[in-house]
Design an enzyme around this catalytic site. Sequence first.
Site, short mmCIF file in Angstrom:
data_model
loop_
_atom_site.label_atom_id
_atom_site.label_comp_id
_atom_site.label_asym_id
_atom_site.label_seq_id
_atom_site.Cartn_x
_atom_site.Cartn_y
_atom_site.Cartn_z
CE LYS A 163 27.79 -29.44 20.18
NZ LYS A 163 27.49 -28.68 21.40
CB SER A 180 21.78 -25.85 19.85
OG SER A 180 22.55 -26.86 19.26
CG HIS A 181 19.77 -29.69 19.01
ND1 HIS A 181 20.64 -29.13 19.91
CD2 HIS A 181 18.93 -30.46 19.73
CE1 HIS A 181 20.34 -29.56 21.12
NE2 HIS A 181 19.31 -30.38 21.04
NE ARG A 197 20.21 -35.58 26.21
CZ ARG A 197 19.32 -35.10 25.35
NH1 ARG A 197 18.45 -35.91 24.78
NH2 ARG A 197 19.26 -33.81 25.09
CG ASP A 209 23.76 -27.81 15.42
OD1 ASP A 209 24.75 -27.33 14.84
OD2 ASP A 209 23.53 -27.63 16.63
CG ASP A 236 27.29 -26.31 18.21
OD1 ASP A 236 26.31 -26.84 17.66
OD2 ASP A 236 27.28 -25.83 19.36
NE ARG A 237 23.74 -30.72 19.25
CZ ARG A 237 22.95 -31.45 20.01
NH1 ARG A 237 22.30 -32.47 19.48
NH2 ARG A 237 22.79 -31.18 21.27
CG ASP A 255 24.54 -23.73 17.46
OD1 ASP A 255 24.21 -24.88 17.12
OD2 ASP A 255 25.14 -23.48 18.51
CD GLU A 307 25.58 -38.05 23.94
OE1 GLU A 307 24.76 -38.39 23.10
OE2 GLU A 307 25.45 -37.05 24.68
CB THR A 363 26.91 -33.83 29.40
OG1 THR A 363 26.91 -35.25 29.30
CG2 THR A 363 26.16 -33.23 28.23
NE ARG A 419 20.62 -24.29 23.93
CZ ARG A 419 21.33 -25.29 23.47
NH1 ARG A 419 20.77 -26.48 23.33
NH2 ARG A 419 22.59 -25.12 23.10
#
Length: 547
Positions: free
Chosen positions: A380, A115-116, A500, A281, A285-286, A283, A368, A348, A24
């Site tokens: 996911k 993604s997001h 995080r 999201d 998956d979330r 793409d 999470e 993760t 990314r």
Amino acid sequence: MTMQVISVPSTPFSGQKPGTSGLRKKVTVFRQARYLENFVQAIFDTLSGQQGQTLVLGGDGRYYNDVAIQTILRMAAATGFGRVLVGRNGILSTPAASAVIRKWQAFGGIILSASHNSGGPDGDFGIKYNLGNGGPANESFTDAVYLRTQEIRAYDTVESPDIDLSKVGETCIGDMVVSIIDPVADYAELLESLFDFDRIARLLARPDFRMRFDAMHAVTGPYALEILENRLGAPPGTVVNCIPLPDFAGGHPDPNPVYAADLVAALADSRSGLSFGAASDGDGDRNMIVGRNFVVSPSDSLAVLAANHALVPAYASGLAGVARSMPTSCAVDRVAEALGIPCYETPTGWKYFGSLLDAGRCTLCGEESAGTGSNHVREKDGLWAVLYWLNILAVRDLPADVIVREHWRRFGRNVYSRHDYEGIEIAQGDRLMNDLRARLSQLPGSEYGGLRIATADDFAYVDPVDGSRSERQGIRILLDDGSRAVFRLSGTGTEGATLRVYLERFIADPGQHEIPTQEALAPLVGLADAVARIAAITGRKVPNVIS
Ligand code: G16
């Protein structure tokens, strides 16, 4: 017609190392001449046996998706793929790409998404390779791709005009067939086979049940329209922000209380008449699940799905096991214990669930970071989670918030929150983690504000199926009372570093379950800052995103 392969000289770019989920970077980085081509060539060089095989190709429609698809099609022809299945207009959500790879037994797939992360010319772009099982390539593959990017000297392509991606049908680039497919059909059919659509349709038809699905101008719009409104008969307008846009209308397609604040506010306003809300999201998956004035935490969502599996046709016969990433709360562990099934703790990244799912060791998995899924695909799946919830709501005839509160009463509540410090300097992030790592052995037994540290370690994982080992997957600090603080650097950002901090405390007493999350975790926040010296090293006194 066999075409002449053109070898274009190139030189390596630094930093083409895939992160938590593929490569990314900013669009401006990907638009540099040869940047995308180098990475795709590194993928193709790492593969073997692709000649004559089928590749799946699609993305979330973000800015640069269309350009990248044409480039990759020409390179796929040059490397000898026999067929490429491309979603119409270059669109395939991440779970739909996984479903298509599996259904058509493709060799693998390339998914274009960040993604997001935000989109547009100044936003982010991304690319990842999925294997023939439909799941993200494992770490040994992505490590090999990275090595290859550092030694690349040329990429192979063919000369061919752009393909019109707007119509379903077949065309050719030399000997390679390009099949443009309906991006929704295979996926919708798969989801329909898992859930009780009749019962969900009856719920959606009830005048006292109104839902809103926010597609956030991202890829799930067409999928949600087809499944929720066309197949399940939800009233028109149930799906909002349903047209995918290359820049997500300037928004941030991340379904959390910050970026999907409108949805959360609508569910908190009794005048809206809404009883259930959901979002997905960039793409697809979330997911985010929202009850009346109640946002379901992703970790709780996974636990509730597991606990209610008997109500859903595809899972009614039982779960082989469950899996969660290490920083995800231990709520699902308690459900697994009650069900007498194994619970796996992985690093993760969805790629770690693949071997467990393939080996039949687990049925549901989740993280999470708003991701839940099952063995139906190897990614996911946002809409899958929404349908799973609708199936539960339809059978139990209770609002989502009541279902979660009942769950807490039965299993106890794992109070949970993630604090993100975005955009810190990379050197600061590395220093913080290295300092903490160096002090790990001194931490057990020490006390901070009345809290006592029991153990501290750097999470390492050995895949129980293939024996592969992954080190340095996050620092865990476990307290005497079972509370946890976990520290990691994000592997999906494109600017600076993101620290995080994951915080968790278990509360068994139902009389304490309504305590506000941040209040319950405040002592742990103090401990995390003191132990990791967050403010001292980064200069940040508070996180900038709390979820
Ligand atoms: C990706 C991965 C997830 C991971 C998430 C957060 O999600 O697929 O497995 O949990 O990133 O990763 P990090 O904490 O390293 O930023 P997505 O939805 O961005 O593809």
